[in-house]
Design an enzyme around this catalytic site. Structure first.
Site, PDB file in Angstrom:
ATOM      1  N   LYS A 157       4.883  19.442 -44.263  1.00  0.00           N
ATOM      2  CA  LYS A 157       6.344  19.167 -44.909  1.00  0.00           C
ATOM      3  C   LYS A 157       6.202  17.886 -45.382  1.00  0.00           C
ATOM      4  O   LYS A 157       5.556  17.016 -45.223  1.00  0.00           O
ATOM      5  CB  LYS A 157       7.287  18.846 -43.668  1.00  0.00           C
ATOM      6  CG  LYS A 157       7.711  20.098 -43.186  1.00  0.00           C
ATOM      7  CD  LYS A 157       9.180  19.845 -42.575  1.00  0.00           C
ATOM      8  CE  LYS A 157       9.997  20.900 -42.034  1.00  0.00           C
ATOM      9  NZ  LYS A 157       9.453  21.332 -40.579  1.00  0.00           N
TER      10      LYS A 157
ATOM     11  N   ASP B  98       1.627   5.771 -37.403  1.00  0.00           N
ATOM     12  CA  ASP B  98       2.147   7.045 -36.910  1.00  0.00           C
ATOM     13  C   ASP B  98       1.299   8.339 -37.677  1.00  0.00           C
ATOM     14  O   ASP B  98       1.595   8.548 -38.680  1.00  0.00           O
ATOM     15  CB  ASP B  98       3.622   7.020 -36.870  1.00  0.00           C
ATOM     16  CG  ASP B  98       4.223   8.144 -36.229  1.00  0.00           C
ATOM     17  OD1 ASP B  98       3.479   8.965 -35.853  1.00  0.00           O
ATOM     18  OD2 ASP B  98       5.312   8.458 -36.301  1.00  0.00           O
TER      19      ASP B  98
ATOM     20  N   VAL C  94       1.051  21.130 -31.567  1.00  0.00           N
ATOM     21  CA  VAL C  94      -0.144  21.878 -32.133  1.00  0.00           C
ATOM     22  C   VAL C  94      -1.356  21.299 -31.257  1.00  0.00           C
ATOM     23  O   VAL C  94      -2.127  21.935 -31.044  1.00  0.00           O
ATOM     24  CB  VAL C  94      -0.071  21.419 -33.714  1.00  0.00           C
ATOM     25  CG1 VAL C  94      -1.328  21.990 -34.225  1.00  0.00           C
ATOM     26  CG2 VAL C  94       0.910  22.266 -34.329  1.00  0.00           C
TER      27      VAL C  94
ATOM     28  N   GLU D 211       2.782  27.985 -30.441  1.00  0.00           N
ATOM     29  CA  GLU D 211       3.267  26.830 -29.775  1.00  0.00           C
ATOM     30  C   GLU D 211       4.550  26.918 -29.241  1.00  0.00           C
ATOM     31  O   GLU D 211       5.301  28.079 -29.585  1.00  0.00           O
ATOM     32  CB  GLU D 211       3.144  25.469 -30.794  1.00  0.00           C
ATOM     33  CG  GLU D 211       3.973  25.835 -32.021  1.00  0.00           C
ATOM     34  CD  GLU D 211       4.507  24.542 -32.422  1.00  0.00           C
ATOM     35  OE1 GLU D 211       4.767  23.420 -31.634  1.00  0.00           O
ATOM     36  OE2 GLU D 211       4.311  24.246 -33.838  1.00  0.00           O
TER      37      GLU D 211
ATOM     38  N   LYS E 182       8.491  17.015 -24.933  1.00  0.00           N
ATOM     39  CA  LYS E 182       7.399  17.754 -26.131  1.00  0.00           C
ATOM     40  C   LYS E 182       6.104  17.048 -25.761  1.00  0.00           C
ATOM     41  O   LYS E 182       5.960  15.850 -25.580  1.00  0.00           O
ATOM     42  CB  LYS E 182       7.988  16.709 -27.259  1.00  0.00           C
ATOM     43  CG  LYS E 182       7.305  16.996 -28.419  1.00  0.00           C
ATOM     44  CD  LYS E 182       7.699  16.204 -29.803  1.00  0.00           C
ATOM     45  CE  LYS E 182       6.654  16.122 -31.072  1.00  0.00           C
ATOM     46  NZ  LYS E 182       7.412  15.331 -32.118  1.00  0.00           N
TER      47      LYS E 182
ATOM     48  N   SER F 110      -1.139  13.373 -33.509  1.00  0.00           N
ATOM     49  CA  SER F 110      -2.343  13.830 -32.986  1.00  0.00           C
ATOM     50  C   SER F 110      -2.873  15.225 -33.259  1.00  0.00           C
ATOM     51  O   SER F 110      -3.886  15.766 -32.892  1.00  0.00           O
ATOM     52  CB  SER F 110      -2.224  13.693 -31.454  1.00  0.00           C
ATOM     53  OG  SER F 110      -1.184  14.479 -30.948  1.00  0.00           O
ATOM     54  N   ASP F 111      -2.046  15.715 -33.813  1.00  0.00           N
ATOM     55  CA  ASP F 111      -2.424  17.309 -34.565  1.00  0.00           C
ATOM     56  C   ASP F 111      -3.770  16.947 -35.410  1.00  0.00           C
ATOM     57  O   ASP F 111      -4.735  17.935 -35.391  1.00  0.00           O
ATOM     58  CB  ASP F 111      -1.320  17.783 -35.303  1.00  0.00           C
ATOM     59  CG  ASP F 111      -0.122  18.167 -34.524  1.00  0.00           C
ATOM     60  OD1 ASP F 111       0.141  18.297 -33.310  1.00  0.00           O
ATOM     61  OD2 ASP F 111       0.945  18.646 -35.391  1.00  0.00           O
TER      62      ASP F 111
END
Ligand code: PSU
Ligand code: MN
Length: 330
Positions: A184, A163, A131, A49, A111, A166-167
């Site tokens: 993370k 939130d 991603v 990516e 982004k 969308s990965d």
């Protein structure tokens, strides 16, 4: 640059589904010759990516890491395919000038998640793929493995803000295996795993029973399944494709032991950064880049150092898995 031979490649990867490109799509995507040749002869290819380059790390470390990661993939016998949109054209496999341009532009590049792709292309903009967007392009041309540092997830308080990266939905709908160091702790890890289950994503930890939390190998959550070798990865990916499940795989690789020592210190910086983001009302797609940059400042660069180490480790394992998969499918 060769045009993507989409139909053939997709048939090779996924015999149950014929991908018929609409008029013009082959003209919209450009693959480097190296990637195109490797794919057409069944060679090992690893997608990479570009948001990690533009928004994940500062210049010039971002360029150094991007080059080093490509070199590691090559060293293990696979071809790297870094994905980005430049002047409205999605590229799969960047040359060194394109890589440098992207690294220097940094956060000036948009982004680009799945939702942003059409607009970046339509406005002839520059987009660094997250991603989700990288999976979209990898899948379109038939690259089954993709290496990154960490994926997005359910944000803390995501049950109120909605939130959710969308990965996670992309992993539910696109048959690509993503090699990452887990999720993370800026995110809500238990809810991220719940959502991946809802999306039907196979989550496998590498050489551990624990789901890793990026900077540390321990998240407190058990991984749904475990794999121990590149050949295990290859069989998992091969089975997923042959069965035409249409969903993705998350391969979670813990940070190497010697780099995880700084984990606790980084964890307390994460807590502070989250607090600051809340006070400054940083939300949406700006939140992850803000937290990453702030944690790096607060740890005096230790988090960046650990981040670089784990990305390189993921690249080695991803490339080994890609080579094993190419062998299996030959
Ligand atoms: N997590 C990291 N480093 C990153 C990202 C996530 O540790 O660079 C990037 C990836 O590109 C990922 C994206 O796909 O952030 C997720 O952003 P969001 O949370 O806005 O969906
Ligand atoms: Mn988000």
């Amino acid at each position: 640059m060769a045009l993507a031979r989409l139909t053939n490649l997709n048939n090779h990867l996924n015999p149950a589904k014929t991908f018929v490109p609409k008029d013009g799509i082959t003209g919209l995507i450009r693959m480097s010759n190296e990637v195109s040749e490797a794919l057409s002869c069944g060679g090992a290819v690893v997608a990479l990516e570009s948001t990690i380059i533009s928004h994940g790390m500062p210049y010039p470390e971002n360029l150094e890491v991007a080059k080093a990661v490509e070199a590691i993939v090559r060293h293990h016998g696979a071809v790297p395919a870094t994905v980005a949109i430049l002047d409205g054209i999605p590229f799969i496999g960047l040359d060194s000038q394109q890589l440098e341009r992207l690294a220097k532009l940094g956060p000036k590049v948009r982004k680009t998640a799945r939702r942003d792709i059409a607009h970046v292309v339509a406005t002839r903009g520059n987009g660094a793929t997250t991603v989700s967007a990288t999976m979209v392009f990898a899948s379109m041309v038939g690259i089954p493995i993709f290496v990154t540092g960490g994926i997005g997830g359910v944000h803390r308080h995501g049950e109120n803000t909605m939130d959710v990266s969308s990965d996670l939905t992309e992993l539910g709908r696109t048959p690509v295996a993503v090699v990452s160091a887990g999720v993370k702790s800026i995110l809500d890890i238990p809810r991220t795993l719940e959502y991946l289950e809802t999306q039907g994503v196979c989550v496998a930890a590498y050489k551990t029973d624990e789901f890793p939390a990026f900077f540390t190998p321990i998240s407190g959550c058990k991984a749904p399944c475990r794999i121990d070798t590149p050949e295990d990865c290859a069989r998992l990916i091969d089975g997923n494709l042959k069965l035409n499940l249409q969903s993705g795989i998350l391969i979670a690789v813990p940070i190497p032991q010697k780099h995880s020592a700084s984990g606790n210190m980084i964890e307390s910086a994460i807590q502070q950064a989250i607090q600051e983001a809340r006070e400054r009302r940083v939300t949406g797609s700006a939140e992850t880049p803000f937290l990453l940059a702030r944690v790096n400042e607060l740890t005096g660069g230790a988090s960046l150092f650990a981040n670089i180490a784990l990305v390189k480790n993921n690249a080695a394992i991803g490339a080994q898995a890609a080579v094993a998969l190419a062998k299996l499918r030959r």
